[in-house]
Design an enzyme around this catalytic site. Sequence first.
Site, mmCIF file in Angstrom:
data_model
loop_
_atom_site.group_PDB
_atom_site.id
_atom_site.type_symbol
_atom_site.label_atom_id
_atom_site.label_comp_id
_atom_site.label_asym_id
_atom_site.label_seq_id
_atom_site.Cartn_x
_atom_site.Cartn_y
_atom_site.Cartn_z
ATOM 1 N N TYR A 1 -24.062 -51.803 -40.674
ATOM 2 C CA TYR A 1 -23.712 -51.009 -39.491
ATOM 3 C C TYR A 1 -24.867 -50.165 -38.949
ATOM 4 C CZ TYR A 1 -21.652 -47.950 -36.176
ATOM 5 O OH TYR A 1 -21.411 -47.299 -35.000
ATOM 6 N N SER B 1 -24.816 -35.879 -33.583
ATOM 7 C CA SER B 1 -24.289 -37.199 -33.275
ATOM 8 C C SER B 1 -22.953 -37.099 -32.549
ATOM 9 C CB SER B 1 -24.121 -37.990 -34.569
ATOM 10 O OG SER B 1 -25.356 -38.061 -35.234
ATOM 11 N N ARG C 1 -20.732 -28.899 -30.596
ATOM 12 C CA ARG C 1 -19.306 -28.765 -30.276
ATOM 13 C C ARG C 1 -18.771 -27.523 -30.932
ATOM 14 N NH1 ARG C 1 -16.328 -33.612 -28.839
ATOM 15 N NH2 ARG C 1 -17.860 -35.282 -28.651
ATOM 16 N N ASN D 1 -22.642 -30.902 -16.020
ATOM 17 C CA ASN D 1 -23.567 -30.165 -16.897
ATOM 18 C C ASN D 1 -24.885 -29.870 -16.182
ATOM 19 O OD1 ASN D 1 -21.704 -30.148 -18.975
ATOM 20 N ND2 ASN D 1 -22.431 -32.102 -19.813
ATOM 21 N N SER E 1 -17.213 -46.761 -32.284
ATOM 22 C CA SER E 1 -17.652 -48.064 -31.782
ATOM 23 C C SER E 1 -18.782 -47.844 -30.778
ATOM 24 C CB SER E 1 -16.484 -48.815 -31.143
ATOM 25 O OG SER E 1 -15.879 -48.040 -30.138
ATOM 26 N N ARG E 2 -19.652 -48.816 -30.673
ATOM 27 C CA ARG E 2 -20.903 -48.593 -29.923
ATOM 28 C C ARG E 2 -21.289 -49.784 -29.067
ATOM 29 N NH1 ARG E 2 -24.127 -43.643 -31.329
ATOM 30 N NH2 ARG E 2 -22.732 -42.577 -32.759
ATOM 31 N N CYS F 1 -22.243 -35.891 -29.671
ATOM 32 C CA CYS F 1 -22.014 -34.610 -28.990
ATOM 33 C C CYS F 1 -22.589 -34.588 -27.579
ATOM 34 C CB CYS F 1 -22.575 -33.466 -29.819
ATOM 35 S SG CYS F 1 -21.599 -33.152 -31.295
ATOM 36 N N ASN G 1 -24.745 -39.105 -22.691
ATOM 37 C CA ASN G 1 -24.120 -38.730 -21.424
ATOM 38 C C ASN G 1 -24.966 -37.759 -20.618
ATOM 39 O OD1 ASN G 1 -21.249 -39.843 -20.865
ATOM 40 N ND2 ASN G 1 -21.470 -39.681 -23.087
ATOM 41 N N HIS H 1 -34.180 -35.409 -32.902
ATOM 42 C CA HIS H 1 -32.931 -36.075 -32.490
ATOM 43 C C HIS H 1 -32.566 -35.550 -31.095
ATOM 44 C CE1 HIS H 1 -28.445 -37.052 -33.637
ATOM 45 N NE2 HIS H 1 -29.004 -38.052 -33.015
ATOM 46 N N LYS I 1 -32.866 -44.149 -37.047
ATOM 47 C CA LYS I 1 -32.826 -42.883 -37.777
ATOM 48 C C LYS I 1 -33.746 -42.892 -39.002
ATOM 49 C CE LYS I 1 -30.268 -40.942 -34.804
ATOM 50 N NZ LYS I 1 -28.929 -41.246 -34.498
ATOM 51 N N ARG J 1 -22.619 -44.016 -40.143
ATOM 52 C CA ARG J 1 -23.646 -43.625 -41.108
ATOM 53 C C ARG J 1 -22.970 -43.031 -42.347
ATOM 54 N NH1 ARG J 1 -25.689 -39.515 -39.885
ATOM 55 N NH2 ARG J 1 -24.802 -39.056 -37.863
ATOM 56 N N ASP K 1 -31.687 -40.468 -27.531
ATOM 57 C CA ASP K 1 -31.385 -40.164 -28.943
ATOM 58 C C ASP K 1 -32.568 -39.599 -29.721
ATOM 59 O OD1 ASP K 1 -29.273 -40.296 -30.958
ATOM 60 O OD2 ASP K 1 -30.461 -41.826 -31.956
HETATM 61 P P1 GTP Z 1 -25.204 -40.232 -30.897
HETATM 62 O O1 GTP Z 1 -25.504 -41.556 -30.276
HETATM 63 O O2 GTP Z 1 -24.197 -40.333 -32.012
HETATM 64 O O3 GTP Z 1 -26.403 -39.487 -31.332
HETATM 65 O O4 GTP Z 1 -24.358 -39.394 -29.827
HETATM 66 P P2 GTP Z 1 -24.646 -38.692 -28.418
HETATM 67 O O5 GTP Z 1 -25.072 -37.290 -28.653
HETATM 68 O O6 GTP Z 1 -25.526 -39.540 -27.570
HETATM 69 O O7 GTP Z 1 -23.184 -38.600 -27.799
HETATM 70 P P3 GTP Z 1 -22.542 -39.265 -26.493
HETATM 71 O O8 GTP Z 1 -23.237 -38.874 -25.228
HETATM 72 O O9 GTP Z 1 -22.389 -40.704 -26.745
HETATM 73 O O10 GTP Z 1 -21.098 -38.572 -26.470
HETATM 74 C C1 GTP Z 1 -20.170 -38.688 -27.504
HETATM 75 C C2 GTP Z 1 -18.781 -38.389 -27.020
HETATM 76 O O11 GTP Z 1 -18.726 -37.109 -26.390
HETATM 77 C C3 GTP Z 1 -18.280 -39.407 -26.003
HETATM 78 O O12 GTP Z 1 -16.955 -39.750 -26.324
HETATM 79 C C4 GTP Z 1 -18.347 -38.663 -24.693
HETATM 80 O O13 GTP Z 1 -17.370 -39.119 -23.801
HETATM 81 C C5 GTP Z 1 -18.159 -37.198 -25.096
HETATM 82 N N1 GTP Z 1 -18.902 -36.288 -24.179
HETATM 83 C C6 GTP Z 1 -20.189 -36.410 -23.786
HETATM 84 N N2 GTP Z 1 -20.549 -35.421 -22.927
HETATM 85 C C7 GTP Z 1 -19.457 -34.643 -22.777
HETATM 86 C C8 GTP Z 1 -19.197 -33.458 -22.017
HETATM 87 O O14 GTP Z 1 -20.042 -32.919 -21.308
HETATM 88 N N3 GTP Z 1 -17.943 -32.926 -22.117
HETATM 89 C C9 GTP Z 1 -16.978 -33.494 -22.897
HETATM 90 N N4 GTP Z 1 -15.790 -32.916 -22.951
HETATM 91 N N5 GTP Z 1 -17.192 -34.625 -23.628
HETATM 92 C C10 GTP Z 1 -18.404 -35.184 -23.572
HETATM 93 C C1 SPV Z 2 -26.064 -41.024 -34.575
HETATM 94 O O1 SPV Z 2 -25.180 -41.096 -35.461
HETATM 95 O O2 SPV Z 2 -26.651 -39.950 -34.309
HETATM 96 C C2 SPV Z 2 -26.415 -42.215 -33.776
HETATM 97 C C3 SPV Z 2 -25.863 -43.509 -34.190
HETATM 98 O O3 SPV Z 2 -27.179 -42.109 -32.825
HETATM 99 S S1 SPV Z 2 -26.707 -44.187 -35.555
HETATM 100 O O4 SPV Z 2 -27.759 -45.027 -35.053
HETATM 101 O O5 SPV Z 2 -25.707 -44.947 -36.308
HETATM 102 O O6 SPV Z 2 -27.285 -43.129 -36.346
HETATM 103 MN MN MN Z 3 -28.018 -40.028 -32.689
#
Ligand code: GTP
Ligand code: SPV
Ligand code: MN
Length: 587
Positions: free
Chosen positions: A198, A248, A402, A499, A370-371, A250, A254, A227, A207, A69, A277
């Site tokens: 992208y 994002s 974070r 967690n 990458s996604r 964070c 997961n 979000h 978004k 983004r 999300d």
């Molecule tokens: P967006 O799609 O961008 O909104 O991100 P998201 O908040 O869904 O993040 P996602 O769960 O994809 O995690 C992003 C990164 O953080 C990945 O590389 C994960 O491996 C890492 N991660 C997720 N949960 C944890 C955790 O509990 N501990 C640690 N150390 N890393 C984590």
């Molecule tokens: C984010 O950046 O919070 C995402 C990926 O979930 S995007 O759809 O590119 O915004």
């Molecule tokens: Mn997001």
Amino acid sequence: MTNNKHVLEWVEEVKSVCRPSEVIWIDGSEEQLDKLRAEACETGEMIKLDEELLPGCFLHRTAENDVARVEGRTFICSRKEEDAGPTNNWMDPQEAYAMLKEIYDGSMEGHTMYVIPYAMGPFGSPFTKIGFECTDSIYVVLNMAIMTRCGLQAEEHLGDESDDWVRGWHAKADVDPEKRYICQFPEDNTIMSVNSAYGGNVLLGKKCFALRIASNLARKEGWLAEHMLILGLEKDGVTRYIAAAFPSACGKTNLAMLIPPAVFEAQGYKAWCVGDDIAWIRIGEDGRFYALNPENGFFGVAPGTNAKSNRNALETTRKDTIFTNVCYDADKNVVWWEGLNDEPPTNGIDWKGNPWNGKTATTKGAHPNSRFTAPAKNSPCISPEFDNPNGVPLDAIIFGGRRAKTAPLVYQSRDWEHGVFVGATMASETTAAAAGAVGVVRRDPMAMLPFCGYHMGDYWAHWLEVGKKAGANAPKIFNVNWFRTDEDGHFIWPGFGDNMRVLMWILARVDGSVDAVETPIGFVPKPEDINIEGLDLTVDDVAGLLDVDVDLWREEAAGVEEFFKKFGDKLPAELRASLETLKANLA
Ligand code: GTP
Ligand code: SPV
Ligand code: MN
């Protein structure tokens, strides 16, 4: 194709500006999508991956300058500048329209334009809203077909008369970063995106619509567009739901797909993913908060996803998935990314399209942002309530980010108003999800800094009002931080499935079945109340993770005070009062 005259008029306008050689309406059928997949493979836009190992999966690479983004080029084009607020870029709508139309002018000559009718939310839900996206990208069409409920049913949902839908223009143009714009016109329910191909810049349902435009609608209509992930924890036939806002990359995907640790699995717990999300949240007839995921798929971060960190997320990507900017394994015709396993391809192609040997490479094979784009239904833990038109009732709302030091593993706000303060003042290290520096701590209120489509001060006031309306029925508000590090910079908390140990404390607090320790920032657990059975951690380690360092928090309060200055008299009095309380508690 629809008979809705508002839609038809608008498509004519887009056509007259972009001048495509042909227009194709997306009906959502597999037959039509298959044709587009074949065409994209013929032109090299996508690579078909091994049908046995990754059935129905494709790889796509975007331009090197177009991998995240672009917050600096994202604009809220409200009529009044003040309505965009101090945290958004603003452009006058008339100027923006004129500038954009010049960039769009003739940009689709010799190309096909696709019109995608899509729904955000399940059909038959009062939450659901309709959008149309015009685009010249097959990649966008195929991603939108995963991320939304698209095609004829969306047209039927809107009907022939209604003008209540969101307009989305997208043109790749020259993918010129200097002429890249992501503009939202909240008063016109319109999005205009150009010169990117992208993810969040171009999948306009996500978004741009479901947060930036929808946050405006939500304010008007009395609900929240956030979000947030939505997760259910089930035991003995009862499922309780939590929504969590993390910036994002964070950890939303997961946490949303977490696998319970053995200690809870043995007790019969199951975890269900409703969304990863975006959450649209309304107060239901019983006065509780109901959250619905308006999306139909996951656009998740690939790096770090593996069978150990999150088997559910990995399994979700094993069929009918589009991978973007990951590494290609030319021997096996599959994909790879950092953190997937210890066997990087030796005959690989990196995210830039260059030969890459994982044994000798000094660069990354996959881009850090990458996604994968995967259907929600692929997830082994998708909630049976995923399509529930009313959403699911929330017990708790969690904020988090974070933070290497300041924020403890978990704390609870004193009440709703304080909870809004906790969300409004959260900060997090920046990630690769947005272009720019990574690892810099910045304030990201409610994880909505890049996504709130109006004045952040008004947004906080709206949160306060919604909470007031719900009263005692409002969910309890917590803050978490999985990312505290030791002196060597290693994460102390194991994270991922573990967690859930923190979520169990949160639910116990909601029930009133566990005590807490009051600190200057809110309530933290007694260290022994976080279940660490089976972990390589001691109660002392947990105490360290929960520690509230008064000196660091004084710095934090000063940072918040500075941040709040931006909002002038739009800063709600309740938030100012919470800051004064925090300062007094720390004195
Ligand atoms: P967006 O799609 O961008 O909104 O991100 P998201 O908040 O869904 O993040 P996602 O769960 O994809 O995690 C992003 C990164 O953080 C990945 O590389 C994960 O491996 C890492 N991660 C997720 N949960 C944890 C955790 O509990 N501990 C640690 N150390 N890393 C984590
Ligand atoms: C984010 O950046 O919070 C995402 C990926 O979930 S995007 O759809 O590119 O915004
Ligand atoms: Mn997001």
